[in-house]
Design a protein around this motif. Sequence first.
Motif, PDB file in Angstrom:
ATOM      1  N   MET B 249      14.750 -47.049  69.846  1.00  0.00           N
ATOM      2  CA  MET B 249      15.271 -47.272  71.203  1.00  0.00           C
ATOM      3  C   MET B 249      16.120 -48.537  71.235  1.00  0.00           C
ATOM      4  N   PHE B 251      17.753 -49.950  68.761  1.00  0.00           N
ATOM      5  CA  PHE B 251      19.034 -49.706  68.093  1.00  0.00           C
ATOM      6  C   PHE B 251      20.001 -48.992  69.042  1.00  0.00           C
ATOM      7  N   VAL B 252      19.514 -47.947  69.690  1.00  0.00           N
ATOM      8  CA  VAL B 252      20.391 -47.165  70.571  1.00  0.00           C
ATOM      9  C   VAL B 252      20.887 -48.019  71.728  1.00  0.00           C
ATOM     10  N   LEU B 255      23.525 -50.447  70.641  1.00  0.00           N
ATOM     11  CA  LEU B 255      24.800 -49.740  70.475  1.00  0.00           C
ATOM     12  C   LEU B 255      25.467 -49.480  71.817  1.00  0.00           C
ATOM     13  N   MET B 256      24.692 -48.947  72.754  1.00  0.00           N
ATOM     14  CA  MET B 256      25.271 -48.520  74.023  1.00  0.00           C
ATOM     15  C   MET B 256      25.726 -49.694  74.881  1.00  0.00           C
ATOM     16  N   ALA B 259      29.022 -50.800  73.628  1.00  0.00           N
ATOM     17  CA  ALA B 259      30.035 -49.825  74.041  1.00  0.00           C
ATOM     18  C   ALA B 259      30.382 -50.020  75.515  1.00  0.00           C
ATOM     19  N   GLY B 260      29.347 -50.185  76.335  1.00  0.00           N
ATOM     20  CA  GLY B 260      29.589 -50.427  77.752  1.00  0.00           C
ATOM     21  C   GLY B 260      30.393 -51.700  77.971  1.00  0.00           C
ATOM     22  N   VAL B 262      32.605 -53.080  76.007  1.00  0.00           N
ATOM     23  CA  VAL B 262      34.016 -52.846  75.673  1.00  0.00           C
ATOM     24  C   VAL B 262      34.730 -52.212  76.850  1.00  0.00           C
ATOM     25  N   ILE B 263      34.096 -51.195  77.413  1.00  0.00           N
ATOM     26  CA  ILE B 263      34.744 -50.452  78.500  1.00  0.00           C
ATOM     27  C   ILE B 263      34.846 -51.323  79.760  1.00  0.00           C
ATOM     28  N   LEU B 266      37.625 -53.733  79.111  1.00  0.00           N
ATOM     29  CA  LEU B 266      38.899 -53.007  79.031  1.00  0.00           C
ATOM     30  C   LEU B 266      39.410 -52.666  80.421  1.00  0.00           C
ATOM     31  N   ALA B 285      32.528 -56.499  74.058  1.00  0.00           N
ATOM     32  CA  ALA B 285      31.480 -55.971  73.179  1.00  0.00           C
ATOM     33  C   ALA B 285      30.394 -57.011  72.967  1.00  0.00           C
ATOM     34  N   THR B 300      16.869 -47.271  79.708  1.00  0.00           N
ATOM     35  CA  THR B 300      17.323 -46.035  79.087  1.00  0.00           C
ATOM     36  C   THR B 300      18.709 -46.298  78.494  1.00  0.00           C
ATOM     37  N   ALA B 301      19.189 -45.337  77.706  1.00  0.00           N
ATOM     38  CA  ALA B 301      20.508 -45.507  77.089  1.00  0.00           C
ATOM     39  C   ALA B 301      21.592 -45.680  78.154  1.00  0.00           C
ATOM     40  N   LEU B 302      21.462 -44.961  79.243  1.00  0.00           N
ATOM     41  CA  LEU B 302      22.438 -45.082  80.320  1.00  0.00           C
ATOM     42  C   LEU B 302      22.355 -46.455  80.983  1.00  0.00           C
ATOM     43  N   THR B 305      23.925 -48.986  78.815  1.00  0.00           N
ATOM     44  CA  THR B 305      25.380 -48.902  78.912  1.00  0.00           C
ATOM     45  C   THR B 305      25.879 -49.649  80.148  1.00  0.00           C
TER      46      THR B 305
END
Lengths: 415, 415, 415
Positions: B249, B251-252, B255-256, B259-260, B262-263, B266, B285, B300-302, B305
């Motif tokens: 969990m 790790f995920v 990662l997320m 990613a979030g 960066v966006i 951006l 990032a 959670t992953a969401l 993010t």
Amino acid sequence: MDQILQLSYALDTFYFLMTGALVMWMAAGFAMLEAGLVRSKNTTEILAKNFGLFAIACIMYMLVGYNIMYPAEAINEYWPGFSFLIGGDHATAAVIAGGDDAPYYSGMSDFFFQVVFVATAMSVVSGAVAERMKLMTFFAFAVVFTGFIYPMQGFWKWGGGFLDALGFLDFAGSGVVHMAGASAALAGVILLGARKGKYGPNGESRAILGANLPMATLGTFILWLGWFGFNGGSELKISNVEEANAVAMVFVNTLMAAAGGVIGALILAKIKFGKADLTMMLNGALAGLVAITADPLHPTALEATLIGLVGGAIVVVAILVLDHKFKIDDPVGAISVHGVVGIFGLIAVTFTNPDATIVAQLTGIGVIFAWVFGTSFIVWSILKAVMGIRISEEEEFEGADQSECGMEAYPEFAK
Amino acid sequence: MDQILQLSYALDTFYFLMTGALVMWMAAGFAMLEAGLVRSKNTTEILAKNFGLFAIACIMYMLVGYNIMYPAEAINEYWPGFSFLIGGDHATAAVIAGGDDAPYYSGMSDFFFQVVFVATAMSVVSGAVAERMKLMTFFAFAVVFTGFIYPMQGFWKWGGGFLDALGFLDFAGSGVVHMAGASAALAGVILLGARKGKYGPNGESRAILGANLPMATLGTFILWLGWFGFNGGSELKISNVEEANAVAMVFVNTLMAAAGGVIGALILAKIKFGKADLTMMLNGALAGLVAITADPLHPTALEATLIGLVGGAIVVVAILVLDHKFKIDDPVGAISVHGVVGIFGLIAVTFTNPDATIVAQLTGIGVIFAWVFGTSFIVWSILKAVMGIRISEEEEFEGADQSECGMEAYPEFAK
Amino acid sequence: MDQILQLSYALDTFYFLMTGALVMWMAAGFAMLEAGLVRSKNTTEILAKNFGLFAIACIMYMLVGYNIMYPAEAINEYWPGFSFLIGGDHATAAVIAGGDDAPYYSGMSDFFFQVVFVATAMSVVSGAVAERMKLMTFFAFAVVFTGFIYPMQGFWKWGGGFLDALGFLDFAGSGVVHMAGASAALAGVILLGARKGKYGPNGESRAILGANLPMATLGTFILWLGWFGFNGGSELKISNVEEANAVAMVFVNTLMAAAGGVIGALILAKIKFGKADLTMMLNGALAGLVAITADPLHPTALEATLIGLVGGAIVVVAILVLDHKFKIDDPVGAISVHGVVGIFGLIAVTFTNPDATIVAQLTGIGVIFAWVFGTSFIVWSILKAVMGIRISEEEEFEGADQSECGMEAYPEFAK
């Protein structure tokens, strides 16, 4: 096989594969370090050298080297005999670690771990002969070195040969890998001569600046990281408490020796030049790593730091002496880092490991040097006669990139 | 010990060593990021800074820091007492994880994992003071920070001190590592002042461009990768189903969140500048990573993010505000990324972790900032008086590379 | 669950996370490779492209892609149905590996491993469309590709769809990942057209040199390292003797195929150009890796070397033919490396794996290409109509860095 043994087998195999992957990564470290320390006009060529030698090392070791170094049945302790090819039967072969029966690990994972070591040894050579050697001659030498010269002395120590029998200790290869690489490099450099312009009319040494220090620094960081695999994997097993403690100790000492090396080189360079010489700091880290490689298990963390510190100081002196006194032109200091400090590391084993004897260590040093330097000198000499060893003076002036690879590394930047 | 416990010990030790190696790799990430974001005339110096601080951090933490942060027996929850040196006895010491008796892991692997964290905290500082600080002054500060300032507050949280007791939550160090580093950096930057030419006669901020964006991007990718070790290893154990699920969990979510981030950066940069600002994306990032570090387990992953996305947006605003409004000259945005977003991350724990309280989080933030900023300000001030903190105006114009290291980073390229 | 199963679960989960981290690292490899092979004026933009696509891939795959590719319950073998979001229930979900009940591994570790694959596929696209595509159009395409196009064909093979049912074999994704990426790239390149100045008035191809070959070499080394995770993790399990042996075999074959690819490309380039063409050597390594990816388990080490060698030779020919004959302007050779050699790899499975049939392999190739090329062509066309696909001629002349990102990659160096 019972489930616990199966798990132990799996864990040790995975440990080999991950540490082996870290050692493979050192190939990138050498490539970046050397690419950063040469001039831009010779950068493509040294990248091609590093990239190509890695491929050659893998193939030659698969074809003959591994079976020479670790023969199924050796003729005697000097002569392994020859058998060829890592074949289908290796895919399911298990290796017995240590004297007891269990646990085993995958034979293929052992090959994977060993093959990246020969590439490391060969990488030591490429930096020393930079900026003037013919690329194809270098590749031809790599074939012989990785297929025969390296595996023979590797057999003498790690394959159960006579150096092992007489008590020579070299945990992960200060001698078998690093000093061996440096010995081959020294033979090449002697036959090759210095770069044009390196020594002035009165024999004074001139600094030739590396084109890209961030690259060189990155390369050193990569090597530092990869060295955790290099030394850490050389414990060969992790699946019980004793072995896990040993691997952890090796990781810590590898870290601390490199740290000590940085500080040793920093202090000495600061005293000598009055500045924090970055390239000396980088070489200091590598010197610390080479020094501890002969025995990263027995020293305490403090002792490892001190061994690294001395290694870092030695490398500063060695680079200056080899360059200024002996006129050995080694663009990246590889002979000092891997050769001189490799010898120091092998001797330093006697400081902390009660099983080590100075006689055995000196014998090992002598044998490895004599074998690798001798055979390398012969091979380089043959290649010099047959293919030529050095690019022409004009090519050297234009840069090896054009003559050997036909392309510039930085076509938009370089002056 | 029975065989299953032995295997579990080995697996947890290996997990520590591999995640620790990933965190060590972050040192290279910081070095490349910062080398890419400064001007070419200050590149060698920042490389030397990053390389040297890592060595200093390892040695100081081995000598004193680790024992301050994780004392065998603390005097009270504010004061660990002092014992020195990671010595021979640590080599076979086992650490008990959690409240139960088993499984253990190697004490040396714990040291390895912890020592790379202090180096990370110190790396945060180097970027903020780039292009104008004296190198030796920086190294002197690193000695005190890594040997004393960082371990004290680390003890208060992770060593079982009063911040832990009052319920302050910081899984992998948004506060203990990142905000701590940023607080030390802020103190240094205030005493140091802005780079010459950074602010115009009317106080307007001028952009000073980084010399090598591929390097900066590489550094950020390295940090992203290393962060899997940073957060993933901070679960401290992986050898059963529950722990393995937790590590996965983490790790995920790591990662997320990146990613979030960066966006988030951006989108905001695109709105503000009309362009896809690469340096903001990189900082986005990192902001996402810093933000999730305080709790990468519960979201959670969401949610991870989204936390990253907000972090990425915050960092864009923070960089502009600190630069334009407060005239804090932080060449790489380290104070915004690690400090401002670190605070956000600590507060965000209350969004997803029912055990978190806003009072405890704010207390932790306040204590860490007050301690680190305060002591750092004193130490920087003493160093300023004793050694000087800033290179001369002329040296700054010529570049720190010449004055501090005596060599250019790109001798053939730079204008 | 009993303790042995728990340990096995933990080991397999850890194996997934570490190999997944290596695959994540490939994103940095693609970024550096592509940044090294484009001109300096387009470097920031390609970095932003690579950095941004990775973030988009993670988020889209988390939101929809993973559930399309690995549906809890598919409608039929062509149509997975849709469910959204990797949510809270995944955090404790265990995945059953293979047909038997045990061992399991963490569902989140499976997501982590799979999500980095979709980013890899998308990374293939970015290089081919370099130096002329609008960045935001690229990002918009990435949303559709990673959220829908890739997962659909992934479902057909790895999610238990019809390609799997008819016996199509693709171990780690020569087709599902690499050829899929190349197919999307080809559609984009056709709609985009060649870079200005790439083809002369008589249609002759002109070489456009990459600005930074050390970066490109570093990127290739990163990819090589990451590929151990890509192929090695695709065995999906390591926790018993048979699986550990298989993973070790995969590591060795991945190494050897890349080595073979280097030598294949080196020899052919040396024959054709008379020089050791570094960029061909780099592409040769990648070609070897792509070729072996369809089946790195069944070949012997020697066979893997030969498959890589042929792949390395093919890529040299493919790059020249696509460029000179078909006027397909692919700045980094991605379509040749991942597409042409991907097809070769899928066919090569029939050489060593008795379960493979040429009919099934060709069907798989045809279906993946038709699906990905077709849908990508439609999506690119829509984007072309809606947002525009290509920067203006003037922007292309000035460089995409200014128009898309507003900043230079090397402001102090470039001519």
